[in-house]
Design an enzyme around this catalytic site. Sequence first.
Site, short mmCIF file in Angstrom:
data_model
loop_
_atom_site.label_atom_id
_atom_site.label_comp_id
_atom_site.label_asym_id
_atom_site.label_seq_id
_atom_site.Cartn_x
_atom_site.Cartn_y
_atom_site.Cartn_z
N MET A 80 0.80 -1.22 0.00
CA MET A 80 0.00 0.00 0.00
C MET A 80 0.84 1.28 0.00
SD MET A 80 -3.14 -1.20 0.24
CE MET A 80 -4.23 0.01 0.97
N ASP A 373 -3.51 1.91 -4.46
CA ASP A 373 -3.69 1.14 -3.26
C ASP A 373 -2.88 1.86 -2.26
OD1 ASP A 373 -5.14 -1.27 -4.10
OD2 ASP A 373 -4.53 -1.51 -4.96
N THR A 374 -2.91 2.78 -1.18
CA THR A 374 -2.78 3.95 -0.34
C THR A 374 -3.13 3.61 1.09
OG1 THR A 374 -3.36 5.31 -2.22
CG2 THR A 374 -3.71 6.27 -0.06
N ILE A 375 -2.48 4.33 2.01
CA ILE A 375 -2.90 4.23 3.40
C ILE A 375 -3.27 5.62 3.89
CG2 ILE A 375 -1.53 2.18 3.94
CD1 ILE A 375 -0.41 5.42 5.52
N MET A 455 -9.26 5.73 1.32
CA MET A 455 -8.29 5.29 0.32
C MET A 455 -8.99 4.83 -0.96
SD MET A 455 -6.20 2.97 3.01
CE MET A 455 -6.97 3.15 4.60
#
Length: 564
Positions: A80, A373-375, A455
């Site tokens: 992520m 795909d990120t936090i 996200m």
Amino acid sequence: MKKNVFFSVLLLINSFVNAQDRMSGRIWATRSEVIAQNGMACTSHPLSTQAAIEILQAGGSAIDAAIAANAMEGVVEPHMNGIGGDLFAMVWDAKTKKLYGLNASGRSPYTLTLEELKKRGLKHIPSTGPLPINVPGCVDGWFELHKKFGKLPMERILSHAINYARNGFPVHDELATSLAAVPRLYGQFPNVKEHYYPDGAVPKKGEIFKNPNLANTLEKIAKGGRDAFYKGEIPQIIETFMKKNGGFLTAKDFADHTSTWVEPVSTNYRGYDVWELPPNGQGITVLQMLNILEGYDFSKIPYGSTEHVHLFTEAKKLAFEDRAKYYADPEFAKIPVKSLISKEYAAERRKLINSDKAASRYDAGNPALKDGDTIFLTAADKDGNMIALIQSNYRGFGSGMMADGLGFMFQDRGEMYTLTEGENNTYAPHKRPFHTIIPAFITKDNKPFVSFGVMGGSFQPLGHVQIVMNIVDFGMNLQEAGDAPRLNHEGSSEPTGEKMTDGGVITMESGISYETIRGLMQKGHKVGYILGMYGGYQAIRVDADKKIYFGASDSRKDGHAAGF
């Protein structure tokens, strides 16, 4: 025993009925908010939340806690985020009673030109390999935040991440699923096999995963500061690796990197000020959508109804056309932010919506005529400081490119440029790309109210708007606002050059009624269900008068909210 079971069932039924009453008959799985007085941390992994809480209990600020959590996230959720990616943040400073914004996104290589990309016959920059790699901004972002708002030394703050990277952690559900795809997606790239499956097999759920190379890199950063990452040995290793493998990043790209402190921008939505960061991110899409939707009375429009979903979708289509045309690096393009987020412009755009029919396409507006795909994680401390921080590799683990011995993969954010000449987001050397990751903040009566984020790439503005509407229009608490069924619209024009031509498709999670779906189809929408989920959500709400924090974390993922 039977009596206890009977009363337990009664309590369960009663709480279920109360939830129905609170939500006007809507039913979905949710859980309680977390409530605490002295500090709160909400992240997408329990170990990251634990690191943040420990830092808060040791006297660190909310910003220290967020950095500790973000570093830990790069260890336990490398699919992520990580130090190969970018960072954005908003900080509420209790002392100055002001909201600060940080853009810690990186720029493209000096030596990669548009002509070089076109010479290769490309219509789009690929999502893997050396071409989509920009300078990672995350580490510089940490030190900018720490310099302004930190209390504890960075060696202390990064110690949790270093420990777990060196000694290992059990692979959790989401990471296990993502790791299974590594051989197929990245197996052809150097160092990936040695890093992710050194014993010939990708680690499975519950198995211990170690990253000693990342531990060493983080240790150098903790001791040597931001220059340990942007000057000296590390960028030289990276330049050597890139030259050997067809890449363009050089030590000069790292040496010249800087983050930017920016003024957050806002709109008032029914008495609540919603704050986002200006471009090169997509945050003002949220403000544009809210301005359009404010013209409708949602006290008379039920959550999840055909009218709700239809109006939301049409507002999104309108805002995304402007997003595709205008949003880019403001150092390379004049972006009419003030006009784009004005109420007057929203009123003009709102006139284009037909309440009975879905639009197949809209054109971008012309706000410049009126303008001269990120936090995600969030933390709050005992002094009232709050931070909303978002960080990402973009697609999954990133580009597939891992420099020798450093333990992290580079982001592939450069995929977001367009190769069409003359556009705001056209590729150029030393330029920031259009960015999808956005933190958010809400204030009320000039006091902090909610820090939050959702996200999921281009879904993020839609997620932000849904959270705001769920809280303000539909009366949900912080946890319910995140657990409510989400809806998305796919197929709008994009800053990379794609155009919406057929109205796109509304996709949604289970929980939206068939009656609503039939109604949407009758209006001309294409509708489908999502197999999986949209994004992930973390949030903190503060009662500034009682000095109490409420925390929420998405039930769809491995996240965890905790306080003390």
